[in-house]
Design a protein around this motif. Structure first.
Motif, PDB file in Angstrom:
ATOM      1  N   SER A  20       0.826  -1.202   0.000  1.00 28.78           N
ATOM      2  CA  SER A  20       0.000   0.000   0.000  1.00 28.78           C
ATOM      3  C   SER A  20       0.865   1.259   0.000  1.00 28.78           C
ATOM      4  O   SER A  20       0.600   2.213  -0.746  1.00 28.78           O
ATOM      5  CB  SER A  20      -0.926  -0.003   1.218  1.00 28.78           C
ATOM      6  OG  SER A  20      -1.750   1.133   1.232  1.00 28.78           O
ATOM      7  N   VAL A  21       1.907   1.275   0.826  1.00 29.35           N
ATOM      8  CA  VAL A  21       2.801   2.436   0.889  1.00 29.35           C
ATOM      9  C   VAL A  21       3.479   2.665  -0.454  1.00 29.35           C
ATOM     10  O   VAL A  21       3.578   3.806  -0.934  1.00 29.35           O
ATOM     11  CB  VAL A  21       3.857   2.237   2.000  1.00 29.35           C
ATOM     12  CG1 VAL A  21       4.969   3.266   1.872  1.00 29.35           C
ATOM     13  CG2 VAL A  21       3.213   2.339   3.368  1.00 29.35           C
ATOM     14  N   ARG A  25       1.065   3.993  -3.102  1.00 35.87           N
ATOM     15  CA  ARG A  25       0.853   5.428  -2.906  1.00 35.87           C
ATOM     16  C   ARG A  25       2.059   6.233  -3.378  1.00 35.87           C
ATOM     17  O   ARG A  25       1.913   7.337  -3.908  1.00 35.87           O
ATOM     18  CB  ARG A  25       0.549   5.716  -1.437  1.00 35.87           C
ATOM     19  CG  ARG A  25      -0.848   5.319  -0.995  1.00 35.87           C
ATOM     20  CD  ARG A  25      -1.221   5.968   0.331  1.00 35.87           C
ATOM     21  NE  ARG A  25      -0.417   5.458   1.418  1.00 35.87           N
ATOM     22  CZ  ARG A  25      -0.774   4.415   2.175  1.00 35.87           C
ATOM     23  NH1 ARG A  25      -1.906   3.780   1.942  1.00 35.87           N
ATOM     24  NH2 ARG A  25      -0.005   4.018   3.169  1.00 35.87           N
ATOM     25  N   THR A  26       3.259   5.679  -3.181  1.00 36.77           N
ATOM     26  CA  THR A  26       4.470   6.348  -3.655  1.00 36.77           C
ATOM     27  C   THR A  26       4.494   6.415  -5.178  1.00 36.77           C
ATOM     28  O   THR A  26       4.887   7.428  -5.764  1.00 36.77           O
ATOM     29  CB  THR A  26       5.726   5.606  -3.157  1.00 36.77           C
ATOM     30  OG1 THR A  26       5.700   5.523  -1.725  1.00 36.77           O
ATOM     31  CG2 THR A  26       6.990   6.329  -3.577  1.00 36.77           C
ATOM     32  N   ILE A  39       1.849   6.417  -7.140  1.00 39.01           N
ATOM     33  CA  ILE A  39       0.836   7.390  -7.536  1.00 39.01           C
ATOM     34  C   ILE A  39       1.364   8.811  -7.341  1.00 39.01           C
ATOM     35  O   ILE A  39       1.176   9.686  -8.199  1.00 39.01           O
ATOM     36  CB  ILE A  39      -0.453   7.184  -6.731  1.00 39.01           C
ATOM     37  CG1 ILE A  39      -1.077   5.830  -7.084  1.00 39.01           C
ATOM     38  CG2 ILE A  39      -1.463   8.301  -6.997  1.00 39.01           C
ATOM     39  CD1 ILE A  39      -2.250   5.452  -6.211  1.00 39.01           C
ATOM     40  N   ALA A  40       2.044   9.037  -6.215  1.00 38.19           N
ATOM     41  CA  ALA A  40       2.621  10.361  -5.966  1.00 38.19           C
ATOM     42  C   ALA A  40       3.685  10.693  -7.002  1.00 38.19           C
ATOM     43  O   ALA A  40       3.812  11.841  -7.438  1.00 38.19           O
ATOM     44  CB  ALA A  40       3.224  10.413  -4.559  1.00 38.19           C
ATOM     45  N   THR A  53      -4.542   3.292  -8.260  1.00 39.59           N
ATOM     46  CA  THR A  53      -5.494   3.712  -7.233  1.00 39.59           C
ATOM     47  C   THR A  53      -6.408   2.561  -6.829  1.00 39.59           C
ATOM     48  O   THR A  53      -6.684   2.346  -5.643  1.00 39.59           O
ATOM     49  CB  THR A  53      -6.337   4.893  -7.743  1.00 39.59           C
ATOM     50  OG1 THR A  53      -5.456   5.965  -8.109  1.00 39.59           O
ATOM     51  CG2 THR A  53      -7.292   5.379  -6.661  1.00 39.59           C
ATOM     52  N   ASN A 112      -4.398   0.118  -4.789  1.00 38.65           N
ATOM     53  CA  ASN A 112      -4.200   0.622  -3.439  1.00 38.65           C
ATOM     54  C   ASN A 112      -5.453   0.422  -2.589  1.00 38.65           C
ATOM     55  O   ASN A 112      -5.372   0.026  -1.421  1.00 38.65           O
ATOM     56  CB  ASN A 112      -3.840   2.109  -3.499  1.00 38.65           C
ATOM     57  CG  ASN A 112      -3.512   2.674  -2.135  1.00 38.65           C
ATOM     58  OD1 ASN A 112      -2.844   2.031  -1.329  1.00 38.65           O
ATOM     59  ND2 ASN A 112      -3.978   3.865  -1.859  1.00 38.65           N
ATOM     60  N   TYR A 113      -6.627   0.674  -3.176  1.00 34.43           N
ATOM     61  CA  TYR A 113      -7.892   0.480  -2.461  1.00 34.43           C
ATOM     62  C   TYR A 113      -8.091  -0.994  -2.118  1.00 34.43           C
ATOM     63  O   TYR A 113      -8.467  -1.335  -0.987  1.00 34.43           O
ATOM     64  CB  TYR A 113      -9.045   0.968  -3.338  1.00 34.43           C
ATOM     65  CG  TYR A 113     -10.414   0.740  -2.735  1.00 34.43           C
ATOM     66  CD1 TYR A 113     -10.898   1.564  -1.720  1.00 34.43           C
ATOM     67  CD2 TYR A 113     -11.216  -0.307  -3.176  1.00 34.43           C
ATOM     68  CE1 TYR A 113     -12.155   1.360  -1.162  1.00 34.43           C
ATOM     69  CE2 TYR A 113     -12.477  -0.520  -2.625  1.00 34.43           C
ATOM     70  CZ  TYR A 113     -12.929   0.304  -1.624  1.00 34.43           C
ATOM     71  OH  TYR A 113     -14.167   0.086  -1.084  1.00 34.43           O
ATOM     72  N   THR A 171      -5.679  -2.046   0.626  1.00 31.79           N
ATOM     73  CA  THR A 171      -6.097  -1.485   1.915  1.00 31.79           C
ATOM     74  C   THR A 171      -7.245  -2.280   2.525  1.00 31.79           C
ATOM     75  O   THR A 171      -7.223  -2.616   3.715  1.00 31.79           O
ATOM     76  CB  THR A 171      -6.521  -0.016   1.746  1.00 31.79           C
ATOM     77  OG1 THR A 171      -5.419   0.734   1.220  1.00 31.79           O
ATOM     78  CG2 THR A 171      -6.939   0.576   3.087  1.00 31.79           C
ATOM     79  N   THR A 198       9.577   3.546  -6.220  1.00 31.35           N
ATOM     80  CA  THR A 198       9.184   2.930  -4.951  1.00 31.35           C
ATOM     81  C   THR A 198      10.264   3.177  -3.909  1.00 31.35           C
ATOM     82  O   THR A 198      11.371   3.619  -4.227  1.00 31.35           O
ATOM     83  CB  THR A 198       8.959   1.414  -5.116  1.00 31.35           C
ATOM     84  OG1 THR A 198      10.122   0.821  -5.719  1.00 31.35           O
ATOM     85  CG2 THR A 198       7.747   1.134  -5.996  1.00 31.35           C
TER      86      THR A 198
END
Length: 304
Positions: A45-46, A49-50, A52-53, A162, A165-166, A169, A260
Motif C-alpha cells: 500500500s505504501v 501510494r508512492t 501514484i505520488a 489507485t 491501493n484500495y 487497503t 518505490t
C-alpha cells in the motif's frame, strides 16, 4: 509489590514459555503469519501510494504532432497549448531532436538515412499539468486542437494503481481483523493453560495476600515475550525479502525501481511497527485470560 521481586517474576514469565512450549510455538507461528501478511499489505500500500505520488509529481504528458505539420504551425499550436488552463509549462521538441534521441538505437547508417526529408517523426511538446485530477479533461482539450497526432496518456496507470491501493487497503484491514482475533485467541488460551496448570500456586499466593500485580507480571511477561519474538521474526522476513521482490517487480515494470521506496527507507519503520504490534497483541492476549482469575480469591480459583 517490591522491585526486589521483579527479577523473580521476569524469570517465572520466561520459564512459562518453556513449560508451555508447544502452545507458545503455535502462538508464535500464528502471530508471525499474521504480522507478515499484514506487513506485506502495508508495504504494498505504501509503495502504491508512492507510485501514484510519483506519477503526480511527474505529471508530464507528451503531445505528438502530425509529421507533416510545419514548424510555423507547430509554434502556433504551442501557443494554444500554453493557453490551456491546466497546462503549467509547455516545452517544444523539434523532429530533429526526436530523431537524435533514437540515434543509438537506430545505428549510424539508419540514423543518417532518416535525416532531413527522411525524418519520419513529427515535432513534439512536453506539457506539465497543474492538476492531475483534470488529466482526462485536459487530454480531451488537447486532442480537439488541429495538428495533433496523439497524446501520451498515463491516466490508466494512475487509475489502476489507485484501484490496487484500495484493494490492498481493504484486504489488509480484513487480514488484520481476522488474523488478529485468531492470534489473540491462541495467545489467550496459551496463558489460560499456564494459569490452569499453576492454579494451586496462584490460589495459595492469593490466600496469603499476593497482590494482583505479583500474580499478573509473569503471565504478562510470557505473552509479551511471545509477541516480541514474533514481531522481530516477521520484520526480519519482510526486510530480507523486500529488496529481492522489489528488484523482481522492476524487471516487469521498469518504473518500480525508481518510483518505490528503497529498503533503507522502510526497514526501521517495519521493525518498529512489527515489534510494536507483536507486543501489543501479546499484551492484549495475556490480559484477556489473566483478568478473570485476578477477581477470584483462594478456593474460588480452584473452582471450590
Amino acid at each position: 509489590m517490591k522491585l526486589s521481586g521483579l527479577p523473580y517474576l521476569l524469570k517465572e514469565g520466561f520459564k512459562n514459555i518453556w513449560t508451555n512450549r508447544m502452545m507458545s510455538l503455535a502462538s508464535v507461528i500464528v502471530l508471525i503469519s499474521c504480522l507478515i501478511i499484514t506487513g506485506t499489505a502495508a508495504l504494498i500500500s505504501v509503495n502504491v501510494r508512492t507510485l501514484i505520488a510519483n506519477i503526480g509529481d511527474d505529471n508530464e504528458i507528451t503531445v505528438y504532432l502530425q509529421p507533416d505539420f510545419s514548424d510555423t504551425d507547430s509554434i502556433r499550436l504551442g501557443t494554444e497549448l500554453s493557453a490551456l488552463s491546466n497546462v503549467e509549462n509547455c516545452r517544444f521538441r523539434s523532429r530533429e531532436d526526436v530523431l537524435k534521441s533514437y540515434q543509438d538505437t537506430l545505428g549510424e547508417n539508419i540514423y543518417a538515412s532518416m535525416q532531413g526529408e527522411g525524418n519520419p517523426f513529427g515535432n513534439e511538446y512536453k506539457l506539465r499539468l497543474r492538476d492531475l485530477s483534470q488529466y482526462e479533461d485536459t487530454v480531451q482539450q488537447i486532442k480537439a486542437l488541429s495538428g495533433i497526432d496523439k497524446v501520451s496518456d498515463r491516466s490508466d496507470i494512475a487509475d489502476k494503481l489507485t484501484r490496487l491501493n484500495y484493494f490492498v487497503t481493504i484486504v489488509g484491514v480484513w487480514v488484520v481483523l481476522i488474523l488478529g482475533v485468531v492470534t489473540l485467541f491462541i495467545i489467550a488460551n496459551t496463558i489460560k493453560m499456564t494459569m490452569y496448570a499453576r492454579r494451586f500456586e496462584i490460589s495459595i499466593m492469593k490466600s496469603v495476600g499476593a497482590t494482583n500485580a505479583f500474580v499478573r507480571i509473569p503471565f504478562m511477561v510470557e505473552a509479551m515475550a511471545i509477541g516480541l519474538f514474533a514481531g522481530l521474526m516477521s520484520s526480519a522476513v519482510l526486510i530480507a525479502l523486500y529488496e529481492p521482490i522489489r528488484h523482481a517487480a522492476a524487471g516487469v515494470i521498469g518504473m518500480i525501481r525508481t518510483a518505490t521506496l528503497p529498503v533503507d527507507a522502510v526497514w526501521f519503520p517495519t521493525l518498529l511497527a512489527m515489534t510494536g504490534a507483536g507486543l501489543l497483541i501479546g499484551l492484549l492476549g495475556g490480559s484477556v485470560s489473566i483478568t478473570r482469575y485476578l477477581h477470584k480469591e483462594g478456593g474460588a480459583i480452584l473452582g471450590t
